[in-house]
Design an enzyme around this catalytic site. Structure first.
Site, PDB file in Angstrom:
ATOM      1  N   ASP A 164      26.447  -3.729  62.989  1.00 60.53           N
ATOM      2  CA  ASP A 164      27.571  -2.945  63.491  1.00 60.53           C
ATOM      3  C   ASP A 164      27.936  -1.785  62.571  1.00 60.53           C
ATOM      4  O   ASP A 164      28.805  -0.991  62.893  1.00 60.53           O
ATOM      5  CB  ASP A 164      28.791  -3.862  63.684  1.00 60.53           C
ATOM      6  CG  ASP A 164      29.930  -3.188  64.446  1.00 60.53           C
ATOM      7  OD1 ASP A 164      29.647  -2.439  65.398  1.00 60.53           O
ATOM      8  OD2 ASP A 164      31.100  -3.398  64.078  1.00 60.53           O
ATOM      9  N   SER A 182      33.964   0.022  68.522  1.00 56.16           N
ATOM     10  CA  SER A 182      32.984  -0.761  69.263  1.00 56.16           C
ATOM     11  C   SER A 182      33.652  -1.404  70.477  1.00 56.16           C
ATOM     12  O   SER A 182      34.755  -1.941  70.374  1.00 56.16           O
ATOM     13  CB  SER A 182      32.387  -1.848  68.370  1.00 56.16           C
ATOM     14  OG  SER A 182      31.804  -1.289  67.215  1.00 56.16           O
ATOM     15  N   GLN A 199      24.711  -1.504  71.707  1.00 57.90           N
ATOM     16  CA  GLN A 199      26.172  -1.439  71.615  1.00 57.90           C
ATOM     17  C   GLN A 199      26.686  -0.237  72.399  1.00 57.90           C
ATOM     18  O   GLN A 199      26.051   0.822  72.422  1.00 57.90           O
ATOM     19  CB  GLN A 199      26.601  -1.297  70.156  1.00 57.90           C
ATOM     20  CG  GLN A 199      28.110  -1.275  69.940  1.00 57.90           C
ATOM     21  CD  GLN A 199      28.463  -1.177  68.465  1.00 57.90           C
ATOM     22  OE1 GLN A 199      28.622  -0.081  67.927  1.00 57.90           O
ATOM     23  NE2 GLN A 199      28.599  -2.324  67.805  1.00 57.90           N
TER      24      GLN A 199
END
Length: 292
Positions: free
Chosen positions: A209, A233, A283
Site C-alpha cells: 500500500d 485508498s 488498488q
C-alpha cells in the site's frame, strides 16, 4: 537529515504492531505506531486484519488472496478491534472475513482465502527488462536529502521498509517528475523477520500500500501534496503466487490502466531479484486536486 527510526529497530516496532492481542475466540486488538500520519495507514490495518484472520487458520494453509475495502479513516491514537468470521474450512481452502472496528464502527473489512500447498501448472510473465539493481538505485535517505521541502511525513515516521524508487517518487515536485507509464520500486523489510510465512505475507501486505497509487500520478507527471493531489485508498486486493521472504529484495512494478471520476486504478507485480513473480496487487484510490 532525518531522525526517523530505521533498520531492525523500525522492523521490531512493525512486528509489535502486527502482534495483535487476543481478546477471545476470533477477536483481537491492535494498536498503531506511536509516531505516524494523522490517520491509520491503510497497509497497517490491512496487515493487522490479515494477522487476525491467519491466526484462526491451520498454519499449513497459506494465504493466497485477500480483498479489502477502506470504509472510514482510522484514528491512530485509538486501538483497533478485529473480529474474524469463519466462512468455510474445506479440504483444501479456508476462507475468513476480518473486520476492523473503532468506536463500534467498521473502518475496514477484508475477505482472505488460505490454501494448502499443492503441485500444479506453473508459469509467469518475465520480470521487466532493464531495471537497475537495488544497490544501483538511490536510497530513501538520498531522496530526502535531495528534496527536503517535499519529504513530508516520510522524513519523520519510522521506516521499517527499505524503499528505493527506480524513477521519481510521487512526492517529488512536478518539474522534476516527467510522465512515466510505470512506477518501479525496490523494497524489502529493513531487517530480519521470523520465519513465519504469515508474518511475511502481512509485511508484504503492509508494503503493497506504500507506493501503488504513485503509478496513477506517474502517468500524468503529477505530485502528492501542495500543487498536486491528495488521495486515499478505497479498496485493495492482493494475490500471493509463490513463497517469498519480505526481508529480501523484491521489485514492485506498478502501472495504472485507468483514471477517471476522481478515482485511479493501479496494479502492481512483485518480483524477487531472481525474477520470480511472487505477488500481484490491485488498488483503486480517491484522487482529488488540492483545494477541491
Amino acid at each position: 537529515m532525518s531522525d526517523a527510526v530505521v533498520g531492525q529497530v523500525a522492523v521490531d516496532q512493525l512486528l509489535e504492531v502486527l502482534d495483535l492481542k487476543e481478546l477471545g475466540p476470533f477477536r483481537f486488538r491492535g494498536v498503531s505506531p506511536r509516531v505516524g500520519p494523522q490517520r491509520v495507514f491503510g497497509g497497517q490495518v490491512a496487515g493487522q486484519a490479515l494477522v487476525a484472520a491467519g491466526r484462526t487458520v491451520d498454519p499449513a494453509r497459506l494465504v493466497h488472496s485477500l480483498h479489502g475495502y477502506f470504509v472510514r479513516p482510522g484514528d491512530p491514537t485509538e486501538p483497533i478491534e478485529y473480529q474474524v468470521e469463519s466462512i468455510r474450512d474445506g479440504r483444501s481452502f479456508s476462507v475468513r472475513r476480518s473486520v476492523a472496528l473503532q468506536g463500534g464502527r467498521t473502518i475496514f473489512f477484508m475477505s482472505a482465502s488460505f490454501h494448502r500447498q499443492e503441485e500444479g501448472l506453473d508459469h509467469h510473465a518475465p520480470v521487466p527488462p532493464g531495471v537497475p539493481a537495488p544497490d544501483d538505485v538511490p536510497t530513501m535517505a538520498d531522496r530526502l536529502a535531495r528534496y527536503p521541502d517535499r519529504a513530508g511525513i516520510w522524513a519523520a515516521i519510522p521506516r521499517p521498509i527499505d524503499v528505493r524508487y527506480v524513477g521519481e517518487p510521487g512526492w517529488v515536485a512536478p518539474g522534476d517528475r516527467p510522465p512515466d507509464p510505470h512506477q518501479r520500486v525496490w523494497m524489502r523489510i529493513d531487517g530480519q523477520l521470523p520465519d513465519d510465512p504469515l508474518l511475511h505475507a502481512c509485511a508484504l501486505t503492509y508494503a503493497s500500500d506504500l507506493t501503488l497509487l504513485d503509478s496513477v500520478l506517474s502517468v500524468h507527471g503529477e505530485v502528492w501534496g501542495p500543487g498536486g493531489v491528495v488521495g486515499a485508498s478505497l479498496d485493495h486486493a492482493l494475490w500471493f503466487h509463490r513463497t517469498f521472504r519480505a526481508d529480501e529484495w523484491f521489485l514492485y512494478d506498478c502501472w495504472s490502466p485507468s483514471a477517471s471520476g476522481a478515482r485511479g486504478l493501479a496494479t502492481g507485480r512483485m518480483f524477487t531479484e531472481e525474477g520470480r513473480h511472487v505477488a500481484t496487487a490491485v488498488q483503486e484510490g480517491l484522487l482529488r486536486r488540492v483545494g477541491e
